[in-house]
Design a protein around this motif. Structure first.
Motif, PDB file in Angstrom:
ATOM      1  N   SER A  43     -32.132  -7.673  46.060  1.00 49.84           N
ATOM      2  CA  SER A  43     -31.075  -6.568  46.514  1.00 49.84           C
ATOM      3  C   SER A  43     -31.899  -5.328  47.076  1.00 49.84           C
ATOM      4  O   SER A  43     -31.210  -4.486  47.386  1.00 49.84           O
ATOM      5  CB  SER A  43     -30.533  -6.206  45.068  1.00 49.84           C
ATOM      6  N   LYS A  44     -33.203  -5.583  47.185  1.00 46.91           N
ATOM      7  CA  LYS A  44     -33.998  -4.555  47.888  1.00 46.91           C
ATOM      8  C   LYS A  44     -33.741  -2.935  47.050  1.00 46.91           C
ATOM      9  O   LYS A  44     -33.620  -2.127  47.804  1.00 46.91           O
ATOM     10  CB  LYS A  44     -33.586  -4.343  49.148  1.00 46.91           C
ATOM     11  N   LEU A  45     -33.915  -3.119  45.751  1.00 45.98           N
ATOM     12  CA  LEU A  45     -33.761  -1.881  45.108  1.00 45.98           C
ATOM     13  C   LEU A  45     -34.829  -1.763  44.207  1.00 45.98           C
ATOM     14  O   LEU A  45     -35.531  -2.743  43.739  1.00 45.98           O
ATOM     15  CB  LEU A  45     -32.623  -2.226  44.044  1.00 45.98           C
ATOM     16  N   TYR A  46     -35.186  -0.351  43.643  1.00 48.32           N
ATOM     17  CA  TYR A  46     -36.072  -0.197  42.831  1.00 48.32           C
ATOM     18  C   TYR A  46     -35.609   0.801  41.750  1.00 48.32           C
ATOM     19  O   TYR A  46     -35.437   2.004  41.888  1.00 48.32           O
ATOM     20  CB  TYR A  46     -37.317   0.452  43.197  1.00 48.32           C
ATOM     21  N   ILE A  47     -34.945   0.382  40.781  1.00 49.41           N
ATOM     22  CA  ILE A  47     -34.036   1.200  39.771  1.00 49.41           C
ATOM     23  C   ILE A  47     -34.462   0.870  38.309  1.00 49.41           C
ATOM     24  O   ILE A  47     -34.987  -0.063  37.930  1.00 49.41           O
ATOM     25  CB  ILE A  47     -32.530   0.985  40.164  1.00 49.41           C
ATOM     26  N   SER A  48     -33.880   1.829  37.652  1.00 46.67           N
ATOM     27  CA  SER A  48     -34.001   1.665  36.046  1.00 46.67           C
ATOM     28  C   SER A  48     -33.202   0.359  35.614  1.00 46.67           C
ATOM     29  O   SER A  48     -32.037   0.059  35.879  1.00 46.67           O
ATOM     30  CB  SER A  48     -33.463   2.862  35.038  1.00 46.67           C
ATOM     31  N   ALA A  49     -33.952  -0.421  34.559  1.00 47.58           N
ATOM     32  CA  ALA A  49     -33.247  -1.535  34.023  1.00 47.58           C
ATOM     33  C   ALA A  49     -32.031  -1.123  33.087  1.00 47.58           C
ATOM     34  O   ALA A  49     -31.093  -1.837  32.910  1.00 47.58           O
ATOM     35  CB  ALA A  49     -34.133  -2.293  33.281  1.00 47.58           C
ATOM     36  N   ILE A  50     -31.966   0.189  32.795  1.00 45.67           N
ATOM     37  CA  ILE A  50     -30.885   0.681  31.911  1.00 45.67           C
ATOM     38  C   ILE A  50     -29.631   0.802  32.790  1.00 45.67           C
ATOM     39  O   ILE A  50     -28.595   0.485  32.105  1.00 45.67           O
ATOM     40  CB  ILE A  50     -31.202   2.299  31.468  1.00 45.67           C
ATOM     41  N   LEU A  51     -29.514   1.086  33.941  1.00 46.51           N
ATOM     42  CA  LEU A  51     -28.398   0.575  34.790  1.00 46.51           C
ATOM     43  C   LEU A  51     -27.645  -0.523  34.663  1.00 46.51           C
ATOM     44  O   LEU A  51     -26.514  -0.689  34.436  1.00 46.51           O
ATOM     45  CB  LEU A  51     -28.541   1.225  35.959  1.00 46.51           C
ATOM     46  N   PRO A  52     -28.404  -1.614  34.939  1.00 50.65           N
ATOM     47  CA  PRO A  52     -27.637  -2.886  35.160  1.00 50.65           C
ATOM     48  C   PRO A  52     -27.308  -3.434  33.687  1.00 50.65           C
ATOM     49  O   PRO A  52     -26.165  -3.838  33.359  1.00 50.65           O
ATOM     50  CB  PRO A  52     -28.634  -3.956  35.686  1.00 50.65           C
TER      51      PRO A  52
END
Length: 304
Positions: free
Chosen positions: A166-175
């Motif tokens: 998905s070309k993302l670097y985000i917190s696992a809390i969000l999904p």
């Protein structure tokens, strides 16, 4: 040709149910939604009790979602890592949601809660998605440069994970958080949750539309399977005969839907999905406000 449904305790036309399964399965493969937000109201419209419609529809969504995922997986449009994160939240949320469903059923208010949930959530999500999609289509016609994604407090959350597909670097809390909310809705409304999941993955998580559809269907399989088992054990609300007929139609329809979806642009898919969501919302809203029996039912139980 009529067939008697033992759990729903009504007779229905076999070809009508197969056609409904095929039509909703087509939309499932096209938009990356389970199709429950459309099928559950349709089942209620033809006389299936709301509690049985919710419990049974979750079963049908499993089959059509598997069919849709296989079609999208061949095209490389499934982010497995993101799907697992969504799934963790989805299992937690759906387990709590079935407990809540059982509690509301004992109060005698589950039918009203199901219909009100549809009006509220479909109205909000459909309106927001429709407006955003129209703005995107206007912007693309003017050949305006794409807006840079704004960083907000969500990007400062801890436990960041890289999702390469998905070309993302985000917190696992969000999904995981999105999965919990969708899991609860899946249990209460008898939906796969795609009509909430797809907009959340695009606008909240920032995933590309092409990957969203297949990934959404991937997690829907496991969440709705969990809901089906829990609904059958706790509420005895799964009609196997009805589920089997819907399943046959759904599997076939999803394959054709996935092929049709590959020919449309992301903005076009979102506009069509928004119109469909709003159409179902208006129909249920009219039934709630124009039918005297439903309004009277507000005060029949619970001491209000």
């Amino acid at each position: 040709m009529q067939i008697y449904l033992p759990i729903a305790e009504v007779s229905v036309n076999i070809f009508l149910i197969l056609g409904m399964g095929g039509g909703v399965g087509f939309l499932s493969g096209l938009f990356g939604v389970g199709g429950g937000f459309l099928m559950t109201p349709l089942l209620i419209f033809i006389g299936i009790p709301p509690a049985v419609a919710v419990g049974t529809e979750a079963n049908q969504i499993v089959a059509s979602s598997i069919s849709g995922v296989l079609a999208h997986f061949k095209r490389g449009n499934v982010d497995i890592k993101m799907g697992v994160m969504l799934l963790i939240g989805g299992v937690l949320g759906s387990t709590f949601g079935v407990w809540l469903f059982t509690f509301l059923k004992t109060l005698g208010q589950i039918d009203l809660v199901i219909k009100l949930s549809y009006v509220i959530f479909l109205g909000i999500i459909g309106s927001l998605m429709f407006i955003e999609s129209l703005n995107s289509m206007r912007a693309s016609k003017k050949a305006a440069p794409p807006k840079r994604r704004q960083h907000n407090f969500l990007h400062a959350l801890p436990f960041k994970v890289r999702f390469r597909r998905s070309k993302l670097y985000i917190s696992a809390i969000l999904p995981i958080g999105v999965g919990i909310v969708v899991g609860i809705l899946s249990a209460i409304m008898g939906v796969g949750g795609g009509f909430v999941m797809v907009p959340a993955m695009i606008y909240l998580l920032g995933m590309p539309t092409a990957v969203v559809v297949g990934t959404s269907l991937f997690q829907i399989i496991f969440v709705t399977a969990n809901v089906t088992v829990l609904q059958a054990v706790n509420n005895y609300a799964v009609d196997v005969v009805l589920a089997l007929l819907l399943l046959i139609g759904g599997v076939i329809g999803a394959q054709f839907g996935a092929r049709a979806g590959a020919k449309l642009k992301g903005e076009q898919l979102r506009v069509l999905l928004a119109l469909m969501v709003l159409g179902v919302c208006v129909k249920i809203g009219l039934d709630l406000t124009l039918t005297p029996n439903d309004i009277y039912a507000l005060g029949t139980t619970g001491g209000h």
